[in-house]
Every structure is written in structure tokens, then in C-alpha cells.
Scaffold this motif. Structure first.
Motif, short mmCIF file in Angstrom:
data_model
loop_
_atom_site.label_atom_id
_atom_site.label_comp_id
_atom_site.label_asym_id
_atom_site.label_seq_id
_atom_site.Cartn_x
_atom_site.Cartn_y
_atom_site.Cartn_z
N PHE A 141 0.81 -1.22 0.00
CA PHE A 141 0.00 0.00 0.00
C PHE A 141 0.84 1.27 0.00
N SER A 142 2.15 1.13 -0.21
CA SER A 142 2.98 2.33 -0.14
C SER A 142 2.74 3.25 -1.33
N ILE A 143 2.11 2.73 -2.41
CA ILE A 143 1.80 3.60 -3.56
C ILE A 143 0.77 4.65 -3.19
N PHE A 144 0.01 4.42 -2.11
CA PHE A 144 -1.00 5.38 -1.71
C PHE A 144 -0.47 6.41 -0.73
N ASP A 145 0.78 6.23 -0.26
CA ASP A 145 1.30 7.15 0.74
C ASP A 145 1.56 8.52 0.13
N PRO A 146 1.12 9.57 0.79
CA PRO A 146 1.42 10.91 0.29
C PRO A 146 2.92 11.14 0.30
N SER A 147 3.47 11.59 -0.80
CA SER A 147 4.92 11.68 -0.85
C SER A 147 5.44 13.00 -1.42
N THR A 148 4.59 13.77 -2.07
CA THR A 148 5.09 15.03 -2.66
C THR A 148 5.15 16.07 -1.56
N ASN A 149 6.34 16.53 -1.21
CA ASN A 149 6.37 17.55 -0.18
C ASN A 149 7.55 18.49 -0.33
N ILE A 150 7.35 19.71 0.15
CA ILE A 150 8.41 20.71 0.23
C ILE A 150 8.43 21.18 1.67
N PHE A 151 9.57 21.12 2.31
CA PHE A 151 9.72 21.49 3.73
C PHE A 151 8.70 20.73 4.60
N ASN A 152 8.51 19.44 4.28
CA ASN A 152 7.58 18.57 5.02
C ASN A 152 6.12 18.96 4.93
N LEU A 153 5.76 19.88 4.02
CA LEU A 153 4.35 20.18 3.79
C LEU A 153 3.84 19.20 2.75
N PRO A 154 2.78 18.42 3.06
CA PRO A 154 2.29 17.44 2.07
C PRO A 154 1.52 18.12 0.95
N LEU A 155 2.19 18.35 -0.18
CA LEU A 155 1.57 19.10 -1.27
C LEU A 155 0.65 18.24 -2.14
N ASN A 156 0.70 16.91 -1.97
CA ASN A 156 -0.11 16.05 -2.82
C ASN A 156 -1.60 16.33 -2.65
N TRP A 157 -2.03 16.82 -1.47
CA TRP A 157 -3.45 17.07 -1.24
C TRP A 157 -4.01 18.19 -2.11
N ILE A 158 -3.11 18.98 -2.73
CA ILE A 158 -3.56 20.04 -3.64
C ILE A 158 -4.30 19.44 -4.83
N SER A 159 -4.02 18.15 -5.14
CA SER A 159 -4.71 17.50 -6.27
C SER A 159 -6.22 17.45 -6.05
N THR A 160 -6.66 17.58 -4.79
CA THR A 160 -8.09 17.58 -4.49
C THR A 160 -8.79 18.74 -5.20
N PHE A 161 -8.04 19.84 -5.43
CA PHE A 161 -8.66 21.04 -6.00
C PHE A 161 -8.51 21.13 -7.52
N ILE A 162 -7.86 20.14 -8.14
CA ILE A 162 -7.70 20.19 -9.59
C ILE A 162 -9.06 20.17 -10.28
N GLY A 163 -10.04 19.47 -9.68
CA GLY A 163 -11.38 19.38 -10.26
C GLY A 163 -12.04 20.73 -10.45
N LEU A 164 -11.63 21.72 -9.64
CA LEU A 164 -12.21 23.07 -9.76
C LEU A 164 -11.91 23.68 -11.12
N MET A 165 -10.80 23.26 -11.73
CA MET A 165 -10.42 23.82 -13.03
C MET A 165 -11.35 23.36 -14.14
N PHE A 166 -12.17 22.33 -13.87
CA PHE A 166 -13.05 21.80 -14.92
C PHE A 166 -14.43 22.45 -14.89
N ILE A 167 -14.68 23.29 -13.90
CA ILE A 167 -15.97 23.98 -13.85
C ILE A 167 -15.96 25.04 -14.95
N PRO A 168 -16.96 25.05 -15.85
CA PRO A 168 -16.89 25.93 -17.01
C PRO A 168 -17.18 27.39 -16.66
#
Lengths: 53, 225
Positions: free
Chosen positions: B6-33
Motif C-alpha cells: 500500500f505504499s503507492i498510496f502514501d502521500p509523498s510530494t512535499n516541500i519542507f515537510n508540507l504534504p503538497l499532494n493534497w492540492i490535487s483535491t482542487f484540480i477538479g475546480l479547473m473543470f468547472i466551465p
């Protein structure tokens, strides 16, 4: 869900008048009675003094 | 490298220990017309078409006593979950709905608000719903217990259903692809074909799971009124 409007309440007598699964009142009373029963049982076992051996 | 399954699911993208992977949650907002011109474009028309279909579905389930505009929250929930599920199928995009903290945040909040509203404002109605109409006399107390327990586990089932479906699909694709490293070419073609089928399945699952969680939330909401 109309809930019991098609059932004639005057046909129900005795225990079934207050506790049944057809009328809204009957359903609510049954649910309340069940919760009360289990509440009393839990309360009894919680408050029962523990016997020391 | 996979340390465990299950390590493929571990959040891993980070800068200064801030987990930036959660920003992907907001990518869907870009699809609102955007509605820039008065005449709608195809994207806008597609969005409206889906929204109207969902609105008609939910309006039927919520019943005639529902407040106008109650369907909006469920339509938003559908699009949020759908975009997170679907975009997670693309390479390098983190699937936030495969984590319980996202799904549980959604389901627990909704369920708690429905329960609090229902029990405080419509107490008698909630007691009535504990027994299905027409239950045999002998089964009535058991039905109360069963309905109570099923009520209590609802946030858990909603969240875990979504998370487990997302994890299962991604895990299957990852496991199959990890076997492709040491595979001869003739088997690799079959593997790629299977992977394509799996991706189609996962795309369908992403829509279906979003729809299921939204429909169930609508049903639970309609029970409180």
C-alpha cells in the motif's frame, strides 16, 4: 410515505392499538418502548453493585 | 520502490515537510466551465446537461416537502468525488478519495448534520422510521435494533465504500504493471490489453461510486424530513 393512513385505527384493539407496525403512532411507540427497555437493562447493569468475594 | 503493497498510496510530494499532494483535491475546480459569452459553449452545455439530469434525479428522491435548492449540495458532492476519482487514474495525480480522511470528512459531516437535524426537529418522524411499515409483530424489536445499528454505521459504510473501491482499482493496476518488468514481449501485449480494460473499468467505477455516494446521501437526507 403516507405511513398508516390506509389502516382504520378504530379496528385496532388493546395492545395492537398502541404498538403496531402499520400506524405512525404505533411504529413510534414500539421504537420508543424498545429503546426504553434496553436503556433500563443497561442502566440496571451499570448501577448494580458489584458483589465482592 | 514499493516497500509494502500500500505504499503507492502514501502521500509523498512535499516541500519542507508540507504534504503538497493534497492540492490535487482542487484540480477538479479547473473543470468547472466559465460563462464568458451569453451563448454557451459545448463544455458549458455538457455541464448543464449533467447538472440538470442529477437535479431531476435528486428532486424525485428528496420528495415534494424538500426545500428548493436542496439538490445543489448533492450535485456539488457528485462533481467533487467524480473529479477526484477520475483524475486519480492519470499518471502522477494523487487520488485523494482513496484516503479515509477525505471520504470520512464528507460522509461524517453529512450524516451528523442529518442526524442532528432529524432528531432535534422531527423526533417523532425519526422514531417512526425505525420500523418499516408492515413488519410482523414478533420482529418489531429486532427491526428497531437493526435499523439503529444500520443508521449508526452509515458514515463508515459511505466512506469505506468509496475508499475501498478506489484503492482496489488502483492496486490492481499497479500490481499488474509491476509484473510487466520481467515479461516477454508476447505476454506484454496481453498485459497492456488487460490494463486498458482495467482502466475502462476504473473510469466507470469512478463515476458509479460518485453517483452511489451522492444518491445514498440524498436518501438519508430525505429520511429526516
Amino acid at each position: 410515505m403516507a405511513g398508516g393512513d390506509s389502516v382504520d385505527e378504530s379496528q385496532l384493539k388493546g395492545f395492537s392499538k398502541y404498538f403496531n407496525s402499520m400506524t405512525n403512532r404505533g411504529r413510534a411507540n414500539t421504537a420508543k418502548a424498545t429503546y426504553a427497555f434496553f436503556g433500563v437493562v443497561i442502566l440496571y447493569f451499570t448501577l448494580k453493585p458489584k458483589s465482592k468475594k | 520502490m514499493m516497500n509494502n503493497l500500500f505504499s503507492i498510496f502514501d502521500p509523498s510530494t512535499n516541500i519542507f515537510n508540507l504534504p503538497l499532494n493534497w492540492i490535487s483535491t482542487f484540480i477538479g475546480l479547473m473543470f468547472i466551465p466559465y460563462s464568458f459569452w451569453f451563448i454557451p459553449n459545448r463544455h458549458f452545455m455538457l455541464w448543464n446537461f449533467i447538472s440538470n439530469k442529477l437535479h431531476n434525479e435528486f428532486k424525485t428522491l428528496l420528495g415534494p416537502n424538500s426545500t428548493s435548492g436542496s439538490t445543489f449540495i448533492f450535485i456539488s458532492l457528485f462533481f467533487f468525488i467524480f473529479f477526484n476519482n477520475f483524475l486519480g487514474l492519470f499518471p502522477y495525480i494523487f487520488t485523494s478519495t482513496s484516503h479515509l480522511n477525505i471520504s470520512l470528512s464528507l460522509s461524517l459531516t453529512l450524516w451528523l448534520s442529518f442526524m442532528l437535524y432529524g432528531w432535534i426537529n422531527n423526533t417523532q418522524h425519526m422514531f417512526i422510521h425505525m420500523i418499516p411499515q408492515g413488519t410482523p409483530m414478533v420482529l418489531m424489536p429486532f427491526m428497531v435494533l437493526i435499523e439503529t445499528i444500520s443508521n449508526i454505521i452509515r458514515p463508515g459504510t459511505l466512506a469505506v465504500r468509496l475508499t475501498a473501491n478506489m484503492i482496489a482499482g488502483h492496486l490492481l493496476i499497479t500490481l499488474l504493471s509491476s509484473t510487466g518488468i520481467n515479461m516477454p514481449n508476447y505476454l506484454l501485449i496481453i498485459l497492456i490489453f488487460i490494463q486498458i480494460l482495467l482502466l475502462i473499468l476504473e473510469s466507470a467505477v469512478s463515476i458509479i461510486q460518485a453517483y452511489v455516494i451522492t444518491i445514498l446521501s440524498t436518501l438519508y437526507s430525505s429520511e429526516t424530513n
